[in-house]
Design a protein around this motif. Structure first.
Motif, PDB file in Angstrom:
ATOM      1  N   LEU A   1      10.655  -2.935  -7.318  1.00  0.00           N
ATOM      2  CA  LEU A   1      10.510  -3.914  -5.597  1.00  0.00           C
ATOM      3  C   LEU A   1       9.435  -5.137  -6.158  1.00  0.00           C
ATOM      4  O   LEU A   1      10.207  -6.284  -5.604  1.00  0.00           O
ATOM      5  N   GLY A   2       8.740  -5.178  -7.666  1.00  0.00           N
ATOM      6  CA  GLY A   2       8.332  -6.668  -7.889  1.00  0.00           C
ATOM      7  C   GLY A   2       6.809  -6.262  -6.986  1.00  0.00           C
ATOM      8  O   GLY A   2       6.359  -7.420  -6.041  1.00  0.00           O
ATOM      9  N   ALA A   3       6.606  -5.521  -5.911  1.00  0.00           N
ATOM     10  CA  ALA A   3       4.737  -5.345  -5.344  1.00  0.00           C
ATOM     11  C   ALA A   3       4.060  -5.639  -5.885  1.00  0.00           C
ATOM     12  O   ALA A   3       3.956  -4.552  -6.939  1.00  0.00           O
ATOM     13  N   THR A   4       3.137  -5.619  -5.452  1.00  0.00           N
ATOM     14  CA  THR A   4       1.698  -5.681  -6.066  1.00  0.00           C
ATOM     15  C   THR A   4       0.921  -4.264  -5.260  1.00  0.00           C
ATOM     16  O   THR A   4       0.725  -5.114  -4.281  1.00  0.00           O
ATOM     17  N   VAL A   5       0.303  -3.246  -6.008  1.00  0.00           N
ATOM     18  CA  VAL A   5      -0.207  -2.455  -4.953  1.00  0.00           C
ATOM     19  C   VAL A   5      -1.836  -2.364  -4.688  1.00  0.00           C
ATOM     20  O   VAL A   5      -1.901  -2.407  -6.159  1.00  0.00           O
ATOM     21  N   VAL A   6      -2.313  -2.795  -3.575  1.00  0.00           N
ATOM     22  CA  VAL A   6      -3.716  -3.399  -3.766  1.00  0.00           C
ATOM     23  C   VAL A   6      -3.644  -2.066  -2.518  1.00  0.00           C
ATOM     24  O   VAL A   6      -4.979  -2.449  -2.662  1.00  0.00           O
ATOM     25  N   GLY A   7      -3.660  -1.257  -2.725  1.00  0.00           N
ATOM     26  CA  GLY A   7      -4.224   0.658  -1.643  1.00  0.00           C
ATOM     27  C   GLY A   7      -3.643   1.397  -1.984  1.00  0.00           C
ATOM     28  O   GLY A   7      -2.556   1.293  -2.165  1.00  0.00           O
ATOM     29  N   GLU A   8      -3.992   2.386  -1.878  1.00  0.00           N
ATOM     30  CA  GLU A   8      -3.487   4.439  -1.288  1.00  0.00           C
ATOM     31  C   GLU A   8      -3.878   4.435  -0.152  1.00  0.00           C
ATOM     32  O   GLU A   8      -5.626   4.842  -0.533  1.00  0.00           O
ATOM     33  N   TYR A   9      -3.432   5.447   0.131  1.00  0.00           N
ATOM     34  CA  TYR A   9      -3.953   6.121   1.811  1.00  0.00           C
ATOM     35  C   TYR A   9      -2.994   7.752   1.490  1.00  0.00           C
ATOM     36  O   TYR A   9      -1.855   7.844   0.970  1.00  0.00           O
ATOM     37  N   HIS A  10      -4.063   8.314   2.266  1.00  0.00           N
ATOM     38  CA  HIS A  10      -3.266   9.732   1.999  1.00  0.00           C
ATOM     39  C   HIS A  10      -3.854  10.836   2.966  1.00  0.00           C
ATOM     40  O   HIS A  10      -5.371  10.775   3.361  1.00  0.00           O
ATOM     41  N   ASP A  11      -3.402  11.343   3.446  1.00  0.00           N
ATOM     42  CA  ASP A  11      -3.401  12.767   3.976  1.00  0.00           C
ATOM     43  C   ASP A  11      -2.731  13.843   3.120  1.00  0.00           C
ATOM     44  O   ASP A  11      -2.008  14.229   3.506  1.00  0.00           O
TER      45      ASP A  11
ATOM     46  N   ILE B   1       2.661   9.474  -5.105  1.00  0.00           N
ATOM     47  CA  ILE B   1       1.648   8.319  -5.260  1.00  0.00           C
ATOM     48  C   ILE B   1       2.686   7.654  -6.730  1.00  0.00           C
ATOM     49  O   ILE B   1       2.937   6.989  -6.814  1.00  0.00           O
ATOM     50  N   ARG B   2       2.711   8.880  -7.663  1.00  0.00           N
ATOM     51  CA  ARG B   2       3.903   8.403  -9.165  1.00  0.00           C
ATOM     52  C   ARG B   2       4.852   7.733  -8.340  1.00  0.00           C
ATOM     53  O   ARG B   2       5.078   6.813  -8.882  1.00  0.00           O
ATOM     54  N   LEU B   3       5.471   8.570  -7.488  1.00  0.00           N
ATOM     55  CA  LEU B   3       6.954   8.055  -7.304  1.00  0.00           C
ATOM     56  C   LEU B   3       6.744   6.677  -6.658  1.00  0.00           C
ATOM     57  O   LEU B   3       7.827   5.576  -6.640  1.00  0.00           O
ATOM     58  N   CYS B   4       5.606   6.399  -6.193  1.00  0.00           N
ATOM     59  CA  CYS B   4       5.765   5.231  -4.848  1.00  0.00           C
ATOM     60  C   CYS B   4       5.438   4.072  -6.095  1.00  0.00           C
ATOM     61  O   CYS B   4       5.616   2.955  -5.303  1.00  0.00           O
ATOM     62  N   ARG B   5       4.129   4.483  -7.047  1.00  0.00           N
ATOM     63  CA  ARG B   5       4.143   2.897  -7.992  1.00  0.00           C
ATOM     64  C   ARG B   5       4.987   2.749  -8.895  1.00  0.00           C
ATOM     65  O   ARG B   5       5.251   1.164  -8.692  1.00  0.00           O
TER      66      ARG B   5
ATOM     67  N   VAL C   1       0.703  -1.243  -0.239  1.00  0.00           N
ATOM     68  CA  VAL C   1       0.078  -0.102  -0.508  1.00  0.00           C
ATOM     69  C   VAL C   1       0.649   1.178   0.020  1.00  0.00           C
ATOM     70  O   VAL C   1       2.251   0.575  -0.055  1.00  0.00           O
ATOM     71  N   ILE C   2       0.262   2.195  -0.774  1.00  0.00           N
ATOM     72  CA  ILE C   2       0.882   4.015  -0.786  1.00  0.00           C
ATOM     73  C   ILE C   2       0.519   4.428   0.601  1.00  0.00           C
ATOM     74  O   ILE C   2      -1.003   4.430   0.652  1.00  0.00           O
ATOM     75  N   TYR C   3       1.912   5.184   1.503  1.00  0.00           N
ATOM     76  CA  TYR C   3       0.954   6.333   1.982  1.00  0.00           C
ATOM     77  C   TYR C   3       1.570   7.711   1.134  1.00  0.00           C
ATOM     78  O   TYR C   3       3.474   7.837   1.324  1.00  0.00           O
ATOM     79  N   ALA C   4       0.596   8.146   1.377  1.00  0.00           N
ATOM     80  CA  ALA C   4       0.946   9.834   0.900  1.00  0.00           C
ATOM     81  C   ALA C   4       0.396  10.836   1.886  1.00  0.00           C
ATOM     82  O   ALA C   4      -0.315  10.724   2.581  1.00  0.00           O
ATOM     83  N   ARG C   5       1.310  12.067   2.265  1.00  0.00           N
ATOM     84  CA  ARG C   5       1.076  13.122   2.719  1.00  0.00           C
ATOM     85  C   ARG C   5       1.932  14.961   2.769  1.00  0.00           C
ATOM     86  O   ARG C   5       2.840  14.299   2.143  1.00  0.00           O
TER      87      ARG C   5
END
Length: 533
Positions: free
Chosen positions: A34-44, A24-28, A5-9
């Motif tokens: 890393l070969g990881a699947t993004v299953v969610g995004e969280y932000h403040d 979020i673009r950088l984290c994706r 999951v990605i967290y941005a603030r």
């Protein structure tokens, strides 16, 4: 593949709303490497990293971690998660316990060593940023501009940040307040006059004495604010965050830290009038008038207005002694009860009433007997309510357990579980809070003969004291009195009518400590109470 999951603030200090999408673009991109699947995004958005409180995105992320909804948290940097070393360590500790990895675009996988290092750096950057902001505000003040805060009588100048203009209509009200106080009117009388004329107040719908009087140490309130005399004093207080709640609270600074600058263009009051007002305030108690010890009477704080429920306070004295009036009427004229009552007359009336009420134990026994019957009824209702609450709590806990079991067996999708669990957890927390707030159930109620005897002796001793002019009851007697009396309500007085009072008291001093306090109501010559009093 790991589920990420990605967290941005972004904070309001240095960034803008588009920053979240950029992070979020950088984290994706980092997740793909890393070969990881993004299953969610969280932000403040527009949330400071100085505290974990007030950040719904981070809170939702931590809740999802409890459900094992992902294996990795990706952020641009650790300071997006927190700029507080303690909070960052707390987040890392909780995620590590749930086998969740923190991986940042700038920094890679975050281990304990990096948490300490980046945590210190993040907190130092935040504190240095605060110092730079403060230095900038000092520059604003020294240039004769306003560094923040709104004062009655002024409005910001359009297109000129930090500059103020005088609002003449409000300035006339300010001059009138200073002149009235100089001429002997109290802040309460001034507030009442302004309210009666429907003069617009700085905040809310009406003027109060506190708005005019303010606080000497903080320099607020119309009569104490030096801006009306053409001086800006800044940095009287500083704001700090309470680590247990995340809320900002103010702290008073030393006078050596004040920043003072002349601002003649903002002058509304001349120096002579301002100094006269400050001298009068100093003579009447100064900055510490609220904390100056004042003599208290037996009924201090217990007298209530029968018209509005507000307190009664001293308004003056004559040959017959001090008098009280409704505080709400005196402060803002929000109550129409303008009656004035002699305190000593009320005190004698209260003592005489108590002496009649408790002339023998039969009446006390009647109170306690009725209390016992009412108490038993209340206890039965409480037991029923507690049983229902416990049943509801267990239902919510069982519901959460079933969903977690289905998740572990793959019988339910993550999205479905995420939709169901918050509601069940809210129910669980609600019923836990309800049950924890309930006092323990009482089983035994016993009358205390010694307490009855002591109470009667105290009433007689108080009566004797009040017959002596200027006599004061001892601290012990006053405390004993307040253990029995909860309040004295004085009805609105009609012309040529005697005082009508209602005594509200506690039975707790006459019964065993296990009994909760319950109100009893007594008037002059009342019979023993009936159910529900």
């Amino acid at each position: 593949m790991k589920r990420a999951v990605i967290y941005a603030r972004y904070s309001t200090d240095l960034q803008n709303d588009q920053s979240v999408e950029d992070q979020i673009r950088l984290c994706r991109s980092h997740a793909e490497r890393l070969g990881a699947t993004v299953v969610g995004e969280y932000h403040d958005r527009a949330k400071s990293g100085a505290s974990m409180f007030g950040r719904p995105g981070l809170s939702a992320l931590m809740q999802a971690a409890e459900l094992s909804a992902f294996d990795m948290v990706i952020a641009e940097a650790t300071d997006r998660l927190s700029r507080d070393i303690g909070d960052l360590a707390h987040i890392h500790k909780n995620l590590t316990f749930r086998s969740v990895e923190i991986n940042c675009v700038n920094g890679g996988k975050i281990e304990t060593l990096q948490v300490g290092m980046y945590g210190v750096i993040g907190q130092m950057q935040r504190e240095e940023g605060a110092k730079k902001v403060k230095r900038g505000m000092v520059g604003v003040v020294r240039s004769g501009r306003n560094a923040g805060g709104k004062a009655f009588g002024y409005t910001p100048t359009v297109g000129k940040p930090g500059e103020l203009e005088i609002v003449e209509a409000e300035a006339d009200t300010v001059r009138r307040i200073f002149e009235m106080y100089r001429d002997g009117f109290s802040p309460r009388a001034i507030a009442g006059a302004l309210n009666s004329e429907s003069v617009p107040a700085p905040r809310g719908t009406q003027w109060n004495a506190s708005t005019i009087n303010g606080n000497g140490q903080r320099g607020n309130g119309i009569l104490r604010n030096p801006i009306y005399a053409g001086k800006i004093i800044w940095n009287r207080v500083r704001m700090v965050k309470d680590p247990s709640t995340g809320r900002r609270v103010s702290r008073i600074n030393d006078k050596a830290d004040y920043e003072e600058i002349d601002a003649p263009h903002l002058r509304i009051i001349d120096d002579a009038l301002f100094e006269i007002v400050q001298r009068r305030k100093a003579e009447r108690g100064g900055e510490h008038s609220r904390t100056t010890p004042k003599s208290k009477r037996l009924l201090s704080g217990l007298l209530k207005c029968g018209a509005c429920g507000g307190g009664l306070s001293i308004v003056g004295a004559d040959r017959s002694g001090p008098r009280v009036v409704c505080s709400n009427h005196k402060e803002s004229r929000s109550c129409d009860n303008n009656g004035r009552y002699y305190v000593e007359k009320i005190e004698h009336q209260v003592i005489d009433t108590l002496r009649i009420q408790f002339a023998d134990t039969a009446i006390i026994d009647a109170y306690v007997k009725e209390y016992q019957a009412e108490r038993r009824r209340v206890e039965i209702e409480r037991r029923r309510g507690r049983a229902q609450a416990e049943k509801s709590l267990q239902g919510a806990v069982d519901g959460i357990t079933r969903i977690v079991e289905k998740l572990s067996k793959g019988l339910i999708e993550d999205d479905d579980a995420a939709a169901l669990l918050p509601g069940l957890r809210a129910q669980r927390d609600h019923w836990r809070k309800e049950l924890a707030a309930e006092p323990p159930l009482a089983n035994v109620i016993e009358i205390q003969p010694k307490a009855v005897s002591i109470f009667r002796q105290n009433v007689e001793a108080l009566s004797e004291i009040l017959t002596k002019k200027d006599a004061e009851p001892s601290i012990e007697l006053a405390q004993a009195f307040r253990q029995v009396i909860a309040g004295v309500v004085v009805a609105k007085r009609q012309p040529a009518e005697h005082y009508q009072i209602e005594i509200k008291g506690y039975l707790s001093s006459l019964v065993s400590p296990e009994m909760s306090a319950v109100l009893m109501v007594a008037g002059e010559g009342l019979e023993p109470p009936t159910r529900g009093l």
